[in-house]
Motif scaffolding. Structure first.
Motif, mmCIF file in Angstrom:
data_model
loop_
_atom_site.group_PDB
_atom_site.id
_atom_site.type_symbol
_atom_site.label_atom_id
_atom_site.label_comp_id
_atom_site.label_asym_id
_atom_site.label_seq_id
_atom_site.Cartn_x
_atom_site.Cartn_y
_atom_site.Cartn_z
ATOM 1 N N ALA A 76 0.837 -1.205 0.000
ATOM 2 C CA ALA A 76 0.000 0.000 0.000
ATOM 3 C C ALA A 76 0.869 1.251 0.000
ATOM 4 C CB ALA A 76 -0.931 -0.012 1.213
ATOM 5 N N ALA A 77 1.982 1.210 0.722
ATOM 6 C CA ALA A 77 2.887 2.367 0.763
ATOM 7 C C ALA A 77 3.507 2.627 -0.606
ATOM 8 C CB ALA A 77 3.984 2.140 1.805
ATOM 9 N N ALA A 78 3.857 1.557 -1.317
ATOM 10 C CA ALA A 78 4.417 1.722 -2.663
ATOM 11 C C ALA A 78 3.364 2.270 -3.614
ATOM 12 C CB ALA A 78 4.955 0.393 -3.177
ATOM 13 N N CYS A 79 2.121 1.838 -3.436
ATOM 14 C CA CYS A 79 1.032 2.374 -4.261
ATOM 15 C C CYS A 79 0.853 3.865 -4.001
ATOM 16 C CB CYS A 79 -0.268 1.616 -3.974
ATOM 17 S SG CYS A 79 -1.633 2.077 -5.061
ATOM 18 N N ALA A 80 0.974 4.253 -2.736
ATOM 19 C CA ALA A 80 0.874 5.681 -2.401
ATOM 20 C C ALA A 80 1.961 6.484 -3.107
ATOM 21 C CB ALA A 80 0.964 5.872 -0.891
ATOM 22 N N ASP A 81 3.175 5.942 -3.139
ATOM 23 C CA ASP A 81 4.265 6.616 -3.852
ATOM 24 C C ASP A 81 3.924 6.783 -5.335
ATOM 25 O OD1 ASP A 81 5.979 6.960 -1.686
ATOM 26 O OD2 ASP A 81 6.948 5.014 -1.973
#
Length: 270
Positions: free
Chosen positions: A226-231
């Motif tokens: 999810a954090a990579a998607c946010a990036d």
């Protein structure tokens, strides 16, 4: 680390419910990168979640809105521009819900009234969001509008049910409205097809933990977090991606291009 990629940019983020939400992580990243924005969710979701905690962290105002209600969306866009002091540069649509999935209805025995509700919440709301933004001339030129989707729009997954049709419609709306918004205002519209992610919505799908394990083994890079998607969302909101529009962008560690992987072969030959 902040590079001020969104310094001076204004937006609206739909769908942050709790810290597991991709929209929650997008909000934190957007704040870190210098953006100002409002947060919104349906009134019932606001009562269930912890969005006020996120708002405090980001210095954002929470404006309740049912994304299926044009009237609520009109109020949201009007108030957001007032609060933020001008037109918007980005919008994140992170919304999806199926009553049929929640109530474990078999795909061959769907409640069609619920199916229409699935489409309205999970896909048609995206059209409503953009139609309101267009009518209010709420977007700055070169703005960016994103929606989150899943590969079930193209492939079958047991228990994903009518959400698969909703995601297919969502992606189609992005292409059609993307053409219109680009022509009228140079606003870009895209969808990001994310790896299976253990959000509140995702965890409601039967067998989702198995989905995640299989996708992990089928993805050369592993599942995208999810954090990579946010990036990725932040990069799509930035000026670095100004010529990308009408695309369904796969953010899945290579899952969508993999026929079979050695991990799967090893597991099946044990």
């Amino acid at each position: 680390m902040s590079n001020n990629l969104l310094k001076g940019k204004r937006g609206i983020i739909f769908g942050a419910l709790d810290e597991n939400s991709i929209a929650w992580k997008v909000a934190l990243k957007a704040h870190e990168q210098g953006a100002s924005f409002t947060l919104t969710n349906a009134p019932i979701a606001l009562r269930m979640g912890a969005i006020n905690q996120l708002a405090e962290q980001c210095g954002a105002e929470v404006i309740p809105a049912d994304a299926t209600s044009v009237e609520d969306l009109e109020n949201l866009f009007t108030k957001s521009q007032e609060v933020l002091g001008g037109k918007l540069d980005f919008v994140l649509h992170s919304i999806g819900m199926s009553p049929n999935v929640r109530k474990n209805k078999e795909y061959g025995d769907l409640n069609y009234d619920w199916m229409l509700k699935t489409m309205d919440i999970s896909a048609i709301s995206f059209h409503k969001v953009m139609a309101v933004a267009e009518k209010q001339d709420a977007m700055n030129e070169w703005g960016s509008i994103l929606a989150l989707t899943y590969i079930a729009a193209q492939r079958t997954f047991p228990d994903y049910s009518d959400m698969a049709q909703a995601k297919a419609m969502l992606e189609s709306i992005a292409r059609s409205y993307g053409e219109r918004f680009a022509r009228l205002k140079k606003v870009r519209v895209n969808t990001i097809s994310q790896s299976p992610t253990m959000t509140t919505a995702g965890s409601g799908v039967g067998g989702f933990d198995v989905f995640m394990d299989y996708a992990e083994k089928m993805s050369p890079l592993g599942n995208a977090s999810a954090a990579a998607c946010a990036d990725y969302c932040i990069s799509m909101f930035s000026d670095l991606t100004k010529m990308v529009t009408m695309q369904n962008l796969m953010h899945d560690g290579g899952f969508s291009s993999s026929g079979i992987t050695q991990d799967i072969i090893d597991q099946m030959t044990k």
